[in-house]
Scaffold this active site. Structure first.
Site, PDB file in Angstrom:
ATOM      1  N   CYS A 161       5.824   5.503   9.500  1.00  0.00           N
ATOM      2  CA  CYS A 161       5.076   5.489   8.237  1.00  0.00           C
ATOM      3  C   CYS A 161       6.038   5.578   7.060  1.00  0.00           C
ATOM      4  O   CYS A 161       6.840   6.520   6.980  1.00  0.00           O
ATOM      5  CB  CYS A 161       4.098   6.655   8.164  1.00  0.00           C
TER       6      CYS A 161
ATOM      7  N   GLY B 259       0.587  -8.331   5.292  1.00  0.00           N
ATOM      8  CA  GLY B 259      -0.111  -9.594   5.038  1.00  0.00           C
ATOM      9  C   GLY B 259       0.774 -10.785   5.369  1.00  0.00           C
ATOM     10  O   GLY B 259       1.896 -10.644   5.876  1.00  0.00           O
TER      11      GLY B 259
ATOM     12  N   ASN C  59       0.841  -1.193   0.000  1.00  0.00           N
ATOM     13  CA  ASN C  59       0.000   0.000   0.000  1.00  0.00           C
ATOM     14  C   ASN C  59       0.872   1.237   0.000  1.00  0.00           C
ATOM     15  O   ASN C  59       1.969   1.252   0.552  1.00  0.00           O
ATOM     16  CB  ASN C  59      -0.952   0.011   1.202  1.00  0.00           C
TER      17      ASN C  59
ATOM     18  N   THR D 144       4.694  -1.702   8.053  1.00  0.00           N
ATOM     19  CA  THR D 144       4.927  -2.400   6.781  1.00  0.00           C
ATOM     20  C   THR D 144       6.397  -2.360   6.366  1.00  0.00           C
ATOM     21  O   THR D 144       7.143  -1.470   6.750  1.00  0.00           O
ATOM     22  CB  THR D 144       4.082  -1.743   5.678  1.00  0.00           C
TER      23      THR D 144
ATOM     24  N   ASN E 160       3.262   7.054  15.710  1.00  0.00           N
ATOM     25  CA  ASN E 160       3.655   6.381  14.476  1.00  0.00           C
ATOM     26  C   ASN E 160       4.922   7.050  13.964  1.00  0.00           C
ATOM     27  O   ASN E 160       4.868   8.062  13.270  1.00  0.00           O
ATOM     28  CB  ASN E 160       2.516   6.468  13.448  1.00  0.00           C
TER      29      ASN E 160
ATOM     30  N   GLY F  50       0.718  -9.815   9.455  1.00  0.00           N
ATOM     31  CA  GLY F  50       0.195 -10.985   8.753  1.00  0.00           C
ATOM     32  C   GLY F  50      -0.607 -11.945   9.610  1.00  0.00           C
ATOM     33  O   GLY F  50      -0.841 -13.085   9.196  1.00  0.00           O
TER      34      GLY F  50
ATOM     35  N   ILE G  19       4.966  -5.159  13.675  1.00  0.00           N
ATOM     36  CA  ILE G  19       5.737  -4.325  12.789  1.00  0.00           C
ATOM     37  C   ILE G  19       4.793  -3.426  11.980  1.00  0.00           C
ATOM     38  O   ILE G  19       3.622  -3.774  11.782  1.00  0.00           O
ATOM     39  CB  ILE G  19       6.600  -5.174  11.803  1.00  0.00           C
TER      40      ILE G  19
HETATM   41  C1  DHB Z   1       0.247   4.864   5.985  1.00  0.00           C
HETATM   42  C2  DHB Z   1       0.984   3.703   5.948  1.00  0.00           C
HETATM   43  C3  DHB Z   1       1.595   3.263   7.084  1.00  0.00           C
HETATM   44  O1  DHB Z   1       2.327   2.123   7.125  1.00  0.00           O
HETATM   45  C4  DHB Z   1       1.487   3.978   8.265  1.00  0.00           C
HETATM   46  O2  DHB Z   1       2.123   3.570   9.360  1.00  0.00           O
HETATM   47  C5  DHB Z   1       0.723   5.118   8.297  1.00  0.00           C
HETATM   48  C6  DHB Z   1       0.101   5.561   7.139  1.00  0.00           C
HETATM   49  C7  DHB Z   1      -0.375   5.381   4.774  1.00  0.00           C
HETATM   50  O3  DHB Z   1       0.159   5.168   3.693  1.00  0.00           O
HETATM   51  O4  DHB Z   1      -1.409   6.087   4.878  1.00  0.00           O
END
Ligand code: DHB
Length: 309
Positions: A135, A221, A74, A197, A132, A248, A195
């Site tokens: 990200c 996942g 994503n 991603t 967070n 996952g 974790i």
């Molecule tokens: C988003 C993705 C992440 O892994 C996260 O921790 C926060 C935001 C995102 O793309 O919106």
């Protein structure tokens, strides 16, 4: 954990150990779709909001998703209403959920994080705050949580600003996540979650150019489960605070693995996209596994064999 599965997470009582991963379950949209049935059978024991930032954000240009074997990449890019919109529009709705609320916040600087922590701290509806620092999908490409020194400095700055528990969401995209976890805890974090991603990329099969609007994205996942389990195991061995394990988790057996690896609580993420009620199924499967393990324990003890984890 009691026989019923109840736990305390940083002093907050939860009816069980199951959370959602931030940004993977939109409780407001789910309430619209499923009505009050959602409140009667809420899939998690604590609800974690999607990450909010100080200012509203539109998020990354599309496409934002790519399917990989056993998971997703994503690149959403943190679309959100900003802290003012979240507190005025979303918080009153999230306060109606039947479980404690954790708000996830992300700042582009320690100063921004401070604003978010102070604003969240003023709200009685919010019981926990997740920082967070991991990200992967923002323009700067810089991830505070990849660096132990920066993470420790941020937590030290934020710690005096709130009496609410601070959970630090760790990135797997660090040389040694356990070292970052130790720095966060030394600076006053009450728990760590991991974790987030793993950085990944997909190319368009036609143009061989990056598929995602944000170019790179975060892989989640089943594909990341073994990596997540190893990182949860190593972090839990190094810190005394609760670890919230995720990556996952799609079955009760996966959840049991993360708990056996040292997690106090676990979170379901990508699996909720496939089935918004996945949390209920995973919770029921986990309860079954724990009951079966408990029933076996006396026999193992009598035979001198170790009970299965
Ligand atoms: C988003 C993705 C992440 O892994 C996260 O921790 C926060 C935001 C995102 O793309 O919106």
């Amino acid at each position: 954990m009691s026989a019923e599965g109840a736990i305390e997470l940083c002093g907050v009582p939860l009816a069980g150990p199951l959370l959602n991963g931030s940004g993977t379950f939109d409780a407001i949209a789910a309430r619209r779709a499923f009505g009050d049935a959602l409140l009667e059978q809420f899939p998690f024991h604590c609800y974690v909001s999607k990450t909010i930032t100080v200012k509203p954000r539109a998020g990354n240009p599309p496409p934002r998703l790519w399917e990989v074997p056993g998971g997703l990449i994503n690149s959403i890019g943190l679309p959100n209403k900003g802290v003012d919109g979240f507190l005025s529009e979303d918080l009153p709705l999230l306060a109606e959920l039947p479980v404690p609320l954790c708000v996830s916040v992300m700042g582009f600087s320690p100063d921004e994080l401070a604003v978010l922590v102070e604003r969240a701290s003023d709200c009685d509806e919010i019981e926990l705050i997740e920082l967070n620092v991991s990200c992967p999908n923002v323009e700067t490409g810089l991830v505070m949580g990849a660096d132990a020194g920066e993470t420790g400095a941020a937590v030290s700055r934020l710690r005096p600003l709130t009496g609410k528990p601070l959970i630090v969401k760790l990135t797997p995209n660090a040389t040694e996540p356990a070292v970052v976890a130790e720095a966060a805890v030394a600076a006053g974090a009450d728990a760590v979650s991991l974790i987030n991603t793993l950085r990944g990329m997909a190319l368009s099969p036609r143009t061989r150019q990056p598929w995602l609007g944000g170019r790179t994205g975060g892989v989640s996942g089943a594909a990341v489960r073994a990596v997540a389990l190893a990182q949860v195991f190593s972090v839990a061995a190094r810190v005394e605070v609760p670890v919230i394990g995720m990556g996952g988790i799609a079955t009760g057996a996966d959840a049991a693995d993360f708990l056996a690896a040292g997690a106090t609580a676990i979170a379901v993420g990508t699996e909720s996209f496939r089935d918004p009620a996945a949390g209920l199924r995973i919770g029921a499967e986990l309860a079954g596994i724990r009951a079966a393990t408990a029933a076996e324990e006396p026999a193992h003890a009598a035979s001198g064999r170790r009970a299965p984890a």
